[in-house]
Design a protein around this motif. Sequence first.
Motif, PDB file in Angstrom:
ATOM      1  N   ASN A 295      25.149 -24.011  28.325  1.00 32.16           N
ATOM      2  CA  ASN A 295      23.949 -24.592  27.975  1.00 32.16           C
ATOM      3  C   ASN A 295      23.084 -23.199  27.371  1.00 32.16           C
ATOM      4  OD1 ASN A 295      24.039 -27.034  28.426  1.00 32.16           O
ATOM      5  ND2 ASN A 295      23.394 -26.840  30.511  1.00 32.16           N
ATOM      6  N   GLN A 296      23.188 -21.745  27.866  1.00 34.06           N
ATOM      7  CA  GLN A 296      22.841 -20.697  27.141  1.00 34.06           C
ATOM      8  C   GLN A 296      23.254 -20.721  25.518  1.00 34.06           C
ATOM      9  OE1 GLN A 296      23.684 -17.011  29.079  1.00 34.06           O
ATOM     10  NE2 GLN A 296      23.354 -17.916  30.937  1.00 34.06           N
ATOM     11  N   ILE A 297      24.317 -21.116  25.195  1.00 41.51           N
ATOM     12  CA  ILE A 297      24.779 -20.944  24.059  1.00 41.51           C
ATOM     13  C   ILE A 297      24.296 -21.936  23.153  1.00 41.51           C
ATOM     14  CG2 ILE A 297      26.800 -21.002  22.301  1.00 41.51           C
ATOM     15  CD1 ILE A 297      26.903 -18.626  23.967  1.00 41.51           C
ATOM     16  N   LEU A 298      24.166 -23.395  23.717  1.00 41.91           N
ATOM     17  CA  LEU A 298      23.631 -24.470  22.897  1.00 41.91           C
ATOM     18  C   LEU A 298      22.177 -24.189  22.506  1.00 41.91           C
ATOM     19  CD1 LEU A 298      25.358 -27.551  24.593  1.00 41.91           C
ATOM     20  CD2 LEU A 298      25.804 -26.575  22.319  1.00 41.91           C
TER      21      LEU A 298
ATOM     22  N   VAL B 287      31.754  -9.622  31.226  1.00 42.81           N
ATOM     23  CA  VAL B 287      30.563  -8.904  30.606  1.00 42.81           C
ATOM     24  C   VAL B 287      30.895  -8.051  29.498  1.00 42.81           C
ATOM     25  CG1 VAL B 287      29.410  -9.082  32.840  1.00 42.81           C
ATOM     26  CG2 VAL B 287      30.780  -7.089  32.170  1.00 42.81           C
ATOM     27  N   GLY B 288      29.851  -7.745  28.763  1.00 41.49           N
ATOM     28  CA  GLY B 288      30.004  -7.289  27.521  1.00 41.49           C
ATOM     29  C   GLY B 288      29.650  -7.939  26.356  1.00 41.49           C
ATOM     30  N   SER B 289      28.519  -7.506  25.810  1.00 47.06           N
ATOM     31  CA  SER B 289      27.642  -8.434  24.796  1.00 47.06           C
ATOM     32  C   SER B 289      27.411  -7.254  23.381  1.00 47.06           C
ATOM     33  CB  SER B 289      26.358  -8.994  25.236  1.00 47.06           C
ATOM     34  OG  SER B 289      26.676  -9.916  26.331  1.00 47.06           O
ATOM     35  N   ILE B 290      27.370  -7.987  22.321  1.00 44.99           N
ATOM     36  CA  ILE B 290      26.934  -7.445  21.214  1.00 44.99           C
ATOM     37  C   ILE B 290      25.545  -7.235  20.940  1.00 44.99           C
ATOM     38  CG2 ILE B 290      27.346  -7.155  18.602  1.00 44.99           C
ATOM     39  CD1 ILE B 290      30.244  -9.015  19.256  1.00 44.99           C
ATOM     40  N   THR B 291      24.768  -8.445  21.307  1.00 39.70           N
ATOM     41  CA  THR B 291      23.394  -8.399  21.121  1.00 39.70           C
ATOM     42  C   THR B 291      22.583  -8.706  22.543  1.00 39.70           C
ATOM     43  OG1 THR B 291      23.710 -10.821  20.638  1.00 39.70           O
ATOM     44  CG2 THR B 291      23.696  -9.411  18.906  1.00 39.70           C
ATOM     45  N   VAL B 292      21.571  -8.494  22.355  1.00 43.58           N
ATOM     46  CA  VAL B 292      20.326  -8.681  23.728  1.00 43.58           C
ATOM     47  C   VAL B 292      20.329 -10.074  23.671  1.00 43.58           C
ATOM     48  CG1 VAL B 292      18.285  -8.703  24.550  1.00 43.58           C
ATOM     49  CG2 VAL B 292      19.431  -6.546  23.436  1.00 43.58           C
ATOM     50  N   ASN B 293      19.870 -10.920  22.425  1.00 47.52           N
ATOM     51  CA  ASN B 293      19.863 -12.568  22.486  1.00 47.52           C
ATOM     52  C   ASN B 293      21.260 -13.049  22.472  1.00 47.52           C
ATOM     53  OD1 ASN B 293      16.937 -12.719  22.280  1.00 47.52           O
ATOM     54  ND2 ASN B 293      17.334 -11.119  20.567  1.00 47.52           N
ATOM     55  N   PRO B 294      21.317 -14.203  23.154  1.00 49.35           N
ATOM     56  CA  PRO B 294      22.653 -14.984  23.074  1.00 49.35           C
ATOM     57  C   PRO B 294      22.950 -15.514  21.446  1.00 49.35           C
ATOM     58  CG  PRO B 294      21.431 -15.747  24.878  1.00 49.35           C
ATOM     59  CD  PRO B 294      20.439 -14.784  24.021  1.00 49.35           C
TER      60      PRO B 294
ATOM     61  N   LYS C 170      32.246 -16.474  26.014  1.00 48.96           N
ATOM     62  CA  LYS C 170      32.007 -15.241  25.435  1.00 48.96           C
ATOM     63  C   LYS C 170      32.471 -15.474  24.018  1.00 48.96           C
ATOM     64  CE  LYS C 170      30.279 -12.173  26.994  1.00 48.96           C
ATOM     65  NZ  LYS C 170      28.904 -11.734  27.205  1.00 48.96           N
ATOM     66  N   LEU C 171      33.523 -15.884  23.721  1.00 50.19           N
ATOM     67  CA  LEU C 171      33.982 -15.801  22.384  1.00 50.19           C
ATOM     68  C   LEU C 171      32.873 -16.613  21.497  1.00 50.19           C
ATOM     69  CD1 LEU C 171      37.704 -16.451  22.832  1.00 50.19           C
ATOM     70  CD2 LEU C 171      36.646 -14.650  21.718  1.00 50.19           C
ATOM     71  N   ASN C 172      32.138 -17.562  22.086  1.00 50.89           N
ATOM     72  CA  ASN C 172      30.919 -18.380  21.333  1.00 50.89           C
ATOM     73  C   ASN C 172      29.767 -17.519  21.291  1.00 50.89           C
ATOM     74  OD1 ASN C 172      31.624 -21.443  20.715  1.00 50.89           O
ATOM     75  ND2 ASN C 172      32.880 -20.791  22.573  1.00 50.89           N
ATOM     76  N   ASP C 173      29.666 -16.357  22.229  1.00 51.50           N
ATOM     77  CA  ASP C 173      28.412 -15.642  21.958  1.00 51.50           C
ATOM     78  C   ASP C 173      28.500 -14.606  20.552  1.00 51.50           C
ATOM     79  OD1 ASP C 173      25.858 -14.772  22.900  1.00 51.50           O
ATOM     80  OD2 ASP C 173      26.953 -12.936  24.092  1.00 51.50           O
ATOM     81  N   VAL C 174      29.702 -14.473  20.141  1.00 50.21           N
ATOM     82  CA  VAL C 174      29.739 -13.671  19.023  1.00 50.21           C
ATOM     83  C   VAL C 174      29.114 -14.409  17.637  1.00 50.21           C
ATOM     84  CG1 VAL C 174      31.495 -12.379  17.390  1.00 50.21           C
ATOM     85  CG2 VAL C 174      31.637 -12.376  19.886  1.00 50.21           C
ATOM     86  N   ASN C 175      28.422 -13.720  16.859  1.00 55.40           N
ATOM     87  CA  ASN C 175      28.139 -14.518  15.734  1.00 55.40           C
ATOM     88  C   ASN C 175      27.789 -13.366  14.706  1.00 55.40           C
ATOM     89  OD1 ASN C 175      27.033 -16.655  14.249  1.00 55.40           O
ATOM     90  ND2 ASN C 175      25.389 -17.143  15.824  1.00 55.40           N
ATOM     91  N   LYS C 176      27.577 -14.009  13.404  1.00 52.79           N
ATOM     92  CA  LYS C 176      27.711 -13.105  12.107  1.00 52.79           C
ATOM     93  C   LYS C 176      26.946 -13.781  11.159  1.00 52.79           C
ATOM     94  CE  LYS C 176      30.900 -11.513   8.635  1.00 52.79           C
ATOM     95  NZ  LYS C 176      30.844 -10.011   8.555  1.00 52.79           N
TER      96      LYS C 176
END
Length: 840
Positions: A18-21, A73-80, A317-323
């Motif tokens: 739900n965080q992603i959606l 854990v491990g994120s490229i961005t602060v916002n999802p 996590k793979l869905n948290d990556v965006n471009k």
Amino acid sequence: MIEKGFTKPTDRITRLKNQILNARPHVEAERAVLATEAYKVTEGLSPILRRARVVEKIFAELPVTIRDDELVVGSITVNPRSTEICPEFSFDWVEKEFDTMATRVADPFEIPKETAAALHEAFKYWPGRTTADLAASYMSKKAKDCIANGVFTVGNYFYGGVGHVCVDYGKILKTGFRGVIIEAIKRREVLDERDPDTIKKQQFYTAVIIAYTAAIGFANRYADKAEELARACPNPTRKAELEQIAKNCRRVPEHGATTFWEACQTMWFVQCMLQIESSGHSISPGRFDQYMYPFLKADTAISREFAQELIDCIWIKLNDVNKTRDEVSAQAFAGYAVFQNLCVGGQTEDGLDATNDVSYMCMEAVAHVRLPAPSFSIRVWQGTPDEFLHRAAEVVRLGLGVPAVYNDEVIIPSLQNRGVSLADARDYGIVGCVEPQAIHRTEGWHDAAFFNVAKVLEITLNNGKVGDTQLGPVTGDAKDWTSLEDFYAAFTGQMSFFVKYLAEADNCVDIAHAERAPLPFLSAMVDDCMGRGKSVQEGGAIYNFTGPQAFGVADTGDSVYAMKKFVWDDKKLTMAELKEALDANFGMVTGANAPAEMSESQIYEAVKKVLASNASLDVAALKDEVYRTLSTGSAPAASSKYDGIRRLLDSAEAFGNDNDDVDLIARKCAQIYCKEVEKYTNPRGGQFQAGIYPVSANVLFGKDVGALPDGRPAKLPLADGVSPRQGKDRLGPTAAANSVAKLDHFIASNGTLYNQKFLPSALAGDAGLQNFAALVRSYFDHKGMHVQFNVIDRETLLKAQKNPEDYRDLVVRVAGYSAQFVVLAKEVQDDIISRTEQAF
């Protein structure tokens, strides 16, 4: 809804999903600011050392974020689900879209004012310094003219990082980043100082040491963050989780993993850091089941349920990556596509079946998470267990567009034909959309360009002209052709000309990346960069390719067959009459009110209006009148003098119905492109190899193509990949698959893409699963390379188009990737809706 046989996701996974959606994708500025600062103070260093210092600064200062409920854990961005900007590749398009990116048609991103201000300040450094600037300086005017006129585009790497790679995750799982550093130190110590290459090799190994030392520091920052959160956490269960996360991050990826949880954390840190180093998409996890299974098998303390939850967390996590991309490219890659392809099944390097427990757990993760990423693929061969293929069919039946299915019996020999050893070919994975490569040994430059075969057909029909401009060579007036052979001679001449400039443009971009953006972190995980002492951008990989892909193959095949039948065989038309009709677009209006821009409901109303005037129209006449109604926005006008010509052309046999007469023409047209492509080499010492897949560019670049002899009016979408034209595959899925299999998939070794769309009822029950498995086996026996499926009915898609808020988790297959249906541009949605619905 969970398919029978799949377990329910845990509450944690539902919350993370739900965080992603619920996320509103943002553009963030931190990486751009940090990279710019690092570049400013390293102008006296070599390119590889500058890149190492850039990575060092980013890993040391990029914000550290641990989201609620995360176990990995491990994120490229602060916002999802947000994105950073990499200005070293290109930047000016970002600034141009500060005020419009949030409202554009495809893949909108929020850019807060403070972010725009920070980016604007950072961008002041970059004019003349990017890889795009350097590539453009190398490129000839003719190549740029070809791009401007819609023949091809190399924008993917022109404006961003390369990506399209699978690194050696297994190596890091075993030895950790510390092992890479030790290897670099040892190799640097034994260099021969008399060898002139030693100078650059020393710098490469030093850059690797800097980058991997910084990467260890990045993981330790996450350990610090987890400890900080644990100290303040009132929930004892979550507190314990955070404490264990901290322990995991202290150990990995610096050292090898000892537990399955550590292995999952290691894998994700590698994936995350690769995305941070460069803006390349299609950084693919590869054969996840092969390198992860040994750690699951050895971890006797972990429960199956918790191991599954960890895999599900990686899926999230793979869905948290965006471009983000420029507005035009966003249309070609519609759906926030990042193309992280994760592959299971197939065979081992020794030719034995490779299926294991993790293979099945990945299918379970798809059912639990139900999000677009990863691009999930399976490999099938003669030794694939029926149980595995049937389980994959159950996943397909979920309607998420995955898994895509790949044929070992075609891909392995096609790779061997390009010089890949048998063992390495058996160990192939899929990167990006559909591109096979020998994993962690290849710099494939897949998806290096989109090439519009249908546009070349149009140019051939106009003797090399686009409008009044002589873009291509003079190959003869179409009215003078007396046979199919005359056409092939002209078409081959035009193809040779445009592929030459395609290769030039790709090589200009390739050179620019080697000179300005070598990637030390990525390179140390690709064989044999460490042995050769050079980055992948400089030719350090064992296998080096450049892979531009074609689209419009079915449109071209159908068009050439129609000319053969009606002009030269049956003589029902002269070429002069055909050319006149094409030049007039069959008397139809195009532009803002063309049918490609119309909603399904508008089309339905137009059909009712036409039938009210004349209920006796046949199908071809009905199509013409509906098109005219939509084009003019009025009641049907008097028939155009070209109606009969278009109806005649539309009546021709079409690719997709197991008819050799038309199928083999499509095969030859595709081969002409592929054989021209493979004549060229790249600056890394490798060969060009062709693919046939469009992403979603068949919609965007269809707007650049005029009317065609298959009866298609100007500007409408082209066929996607190697699939038949929408609605033309009338004899069922087996006949369509047989046609597609007749294309030469072996020569198109950069990948082919075949979409099929099934009604849910077609796969219902055990019989549906058996029919599905039989279709795949038959198609692969006929030497098809790849197939993927949408299992959904038209009515559901129309409802989602009308009420998007009710269908946020509806995922469909677009091309070589899946996406949330409701975030796609409307014209891409319409293209998916229009695909033929098959039933057994």
